[in-house]
Design a protein around this motif. Structure first.
Motif, mmCIF file in Angstrom:
data_model
loop_
_atom_site.group_PDB
_atom_site.id
_atom_site.type_symbol
_atom_site.label_atom_id
_atom_site.label_comp_id
_atom_site.label_asym_id
_atom_site.label_seq_id
_atom_site.Cartn_x
_atom_site.Cartn_y
_atom_site.Cartn_z
ATOM 1 N N LEU A 148 0.470 -0.921 -0.130
ATOM 2 C CA LEU A 148 -0.353 -0.054 0.281
ATOM 3 C C LEU A 148 0.675 1.048 0.046
ATOM 4 O O LEU A 148 0.700 2.521 -0.414
ATOM 5 N N PRO A 149 1.751 1.403 1.063
ATOM 6 C CA PRO A 149 3.073 2.654 0.408
ATOM 7 C C PRO A 149 2.843 3.128 -0.308
ATOM 8 O O PRO A 149 3.034 3.970 -1.262
ATOM 9 N N THR A 150 3.211 1.788 -1.600
ATOM 10 C CA THR A 150 3.796 1.924 -2.371
ATOM 11 C C THR A 150 2.763 2.660 -3.509
ATOM 12 O O THR A 150 3.174 3.396 -4.474
ATOM 13 N N LEU A 151 1.771 2.062 -3.221
ATOM 14 C CA LEU A 151 0.505 2.288 -4.572
ATOM 15 C C LEU A 151 0.423 4.000 -3.843
ATOM 16 O O LEU A 151 0.092 4.389 -5.125
ATOM 17 N N MET A 152 0.202 4.387 -2.826
ATOM 18 C CA MET A 152 0.014 5.473 -2.312
ATOM 19 C C MET A 152 0.877 6.666 -3.018
ATOM 20 O O MET A 152 0.376 7.475 -3.256
ATOM 21 N N ARG A 153 2.200 5.998 -3.244
ATOM 22 C CA ARG A 153 3.832 7.097 -3.632
ATOM 23 C C ARG A 153 2.922 7.285 -4.597
ATOM 24 O O ARG A 153 3.042 8.425 -5.148
ATOM 25 N N ARG A 154 3.063 6.301 -6.029
ATOM 26 C CA ARG A 154 3.006 6.667 -6.919
ATOM 27 C C ARG A 154 1.935 6.884 -7.131
ATOM 28 O O ARG A 154 1.421 7.588 -8.210
ATOM 29 N N ILE A 155 0.382 7.084 -6.803
ATOM 30 C CA ILE A 155 -0.812 7.540 -7.102
ATOM 31 C C ILE A 155 -0.308 9.155 -6.595
ATOM 32 O O ILE A 155 -0.673 10.569 -7.088
ATOM 33 N N LEU A 156 0.802 9.450 -5.611
ATOM 34 C CA LEU A 156 0.682 11.430 -5.629
ATOM 35 C C LEU A 156 1.853 11.655 -6.411
ATOM 36 O O LEU A 156 1.279 12.444 -6.216
ATOM 37 N N ASP A 157 2.553 10.277 -6.972
ATOM 38 C CA ASP A 157 3.665 11.540 -8.184
ATOM 39 C C ASP A 157 2.168 11.525 -9.085
ATOM 40 O O ASP A 157 2.915 12.468 -9.868
ATOM 41 N N GLY A 200 -0.887 12.807 -8.580
ATOM 42 C CA GLY A 200 -1.757 13.934 -8.932
ATOM 43 C C GLY A 200 -0.828 14.968 -8.919
ATOM 44 O O GLY A 200 -1.311 16.004 -9.161
ATOM 45 N N ASN A 201 0.442 14.626 -7.830
ATOM 46 C CA ASN A 201 1.397 16.228 -7.536
ATOM 47 C C ASN A 201 2.181 16.381 -10.096
ATOM 48 O O ASN A 201 1.759 17.586 -9.434
ATOM 49 N N ALA A 202 2.293 15.535 -10.988
ATOM 50 C CA ALA A 202 1.739 15.914 -12.005
ATOM 51 C C ALA A 202 1.078 16.674 -12.206
ATOM 52 O O ALA A 202 1.563 17.030 -13.537
ATOM 53 N N GLU A 203 -0.024 16.110 -12.544
ATOM 54 C CA GLU A 203 -1.097 16.999 -12.770
ATOM 55 C C GLU A 203 -1.860 17.634 -11.860
ATOM 56 O O GLU A 203 -2.470 19.005 -12.814
ATOM 57 N N ASP A 204 -0.920 18.260 -11.060
ATOM 58 C CA ASP A 204 -1.463 19.396 -10.135
ATOM 59 C C ASP A 204 -3.012 19.345 -10.208
ATOM 60 O O ASP A 204 -3.456 20.708 -9.955
ATOM 61 N N TRP A 205 -3.411 18.154 -9.313
ATOM 62 C CA TRP A 205 -4.905 17.933 -8.991
ATOM 63 C C TRP A 205 -4.616 18.432 -7.825
ATOM 64 O O TRP A 205 -3.723 18.303 -7.054
ATOM 65 N N ASP A 206 -5.928 18.935 -6.638
ATOM 66 C CA ASP A 206 -6.048 19.200 -6.140
ATOM 67 C C ASP A 206 -6.642 17.912 -4.730
ATOM 68 O O ASP A 206 -5.634 17.886 -3.828
ATOM 69 N N ILE A 207 -7.233 16.961 -5.657
ATOM 70 C CA ILE A 207 -7.939 15.984 -4.745
ATOM 71 C C ILE A 207 -7.526 14.873 -5.610
ATOM 72 O O ILE A 207 -8.431 14.979 -7.334
ATOM 73 N N VAL A 208 -6.785 13.486 -5.442
ATOM 74 C CA VAL A 208 -7.142 12.087 -6.624
ATOM 75 C C VAL A 208 -7.467 11.377 -5.758
ATOM 76 O O VAL A 208 -7.115 10.892 -4.548
ATOM 77 N N VAL A 209 -8.805 10.975 -5.934
ATOM 78 C CA VAL A 209 -9.334 9.301 -5.468
ATOM 79 C C VAL A 209 -9.159 8.644 -6.383
ATOM 80 O O VAL A 209 -9.847 7.867 -7.873
ATOM 81 N N ALA A 210 -8.404 7.449 -5.896
ATOM 82 C CA ALA A 210 -8.292 6.277 -7.222
ATOM 83 C C ALA A 210 -9.519 4.708 -7.024
ATOM 84 O O ALA A 210 -9.773 4.662 -5.238
ATOM 85 N N LEU A 211 -9.866 4.170 -8.001
ATOM 86 C CA LEU A 211 -10.805 3.451 -7.844
ATOM 87 C C LEU A 211 -10.374 2.520 -8.190
ATOM 88 O O LEU A 211 -9.010 2.056 -9.713
ATOM 89 N N THR A 212 -10.180 1.052 -7.967
ATOM 90 C CA THR A 212 -9.671 -0.381 -8.042
ATOM 91 C C THR A 212 -10.830 -1.305 -8.002
ATOM 92 O O THR A 212 -11.204 -0.839 -6.802
ATOM 93 N N ASP A 213 -10.580 -2.368 -8.799
ATOM 94 C CA ASP A 213 -11.149 -2.916 -8.701
ATOM 95 C C ASP A 213 -10.662 -4.351 -7.937
ATOM 96 O O ASP A 213 -11.120 -5.592 -7.968
ATOM 97 N N LEU A 214 -9.454 -4.321 -7.589
ATOM 98 C CA LEU A 214 -8.430 -4.933 -6.816
ATOM 99 C C LEU A 214 -8.518 -4.964 -5.355
ATOM 100 O O LEU A 214 -8.851 -4.129 -4.825
#
Length: 195
Positions: free
Chosen positions: A59-68, A70-84
């Motif tokens: 999970l920490p690796t996954l959240m860091r990837r989502i954070l990266d 989000g930062n690259a796109e300059d989004w305010d909030i990122v909600v990641a949806l997965t079917d796993l």
């Protein structure tokens, strides 16, 4: 909040079912968020379909990837949806939140196999409103370990808030527990596979 007074929310969805759910949700989400925020806020919702999960990642690796991302796109909030189905310390994960960076990770199988679209929309609404909510007066930085504003725990029942470890980037986590919770995850996994 972005400089134009609009909070930009990205729904980062795995391909197939999560993307379909996110696209349907995105049509009504800006108005629903604006109504529920009650602060005259405006929300702009974008859907991005790309594979961001891997069954072997922690999970920490996954959240860091989502954070990266989000930062690259300059989004305010990122909600990641997965079917796993995701796991945390031996428990099934429903929602992982990081208030500091405006991140949420939602495991769709934890919502079960019935009324998935409605449950996913409610969970996303509550996550976004919790992440976009006002900070506590006098507090330094974002609110830590603050539960979501709506009755997410009841809607995902049986789920409960679970504090995260010190090395992890998340500050609040909801996990599914008990036999009913595991049956709900199983039904969500079966639905995701569309037998």
């Amino acid at each position: 909040m972005s400089s134009q007074g609009v909070t930009v929310v990205a729904l980062l969805a795995d391909p197939d079912a999560p993307t379909e759910i996110a696209q349907r949700m995105a049509r009504m989400l800006p108005d629903r968020l604006a109504d529920r925020s009650g602060q005259g806020r405006r929300f702009d919702v974008e859907v991005v379909s790309e594979p961001f999960t891997s069954g072997t990642e922690d999970l920490p690796t996954l959240m860091r990837r989502i954070l990266d991302r989000g930062n690259a796109e300059d989004w305010d909030i990122v909600v990641a949806l997965t079917d796993l189905p995701l796991h945390s310390h031996g428990r099934k994960l429903a929602v992982d939140l990081n208030h500091e960076h405006g991140l949420a990770l939602l495991s769709l199988p934890s919502l079960g196999g019935l009324r998935l679209q409605t449950r996913a929309r409610r969970a996303v609404e509550e996550a976004v409103l919790g992440l976009a909510g006002p900070q506590t007066p006098g507090a330094e930085g974002p609110p830590r370990s603050q539960p979501l504003p709506g009755p997410l725990v009841d809607r995902l029942a049986p789920a409960r808030p679970d504090r995260t470890g010190e090395k992890e980037t998340e500050d609040l986590r909801y996990v599914v527990s008990g036999p009913r919770g595991y049956l709900r995850v199983l039904a969500g996994m079966v639905r995701a596979n569309r037998p």
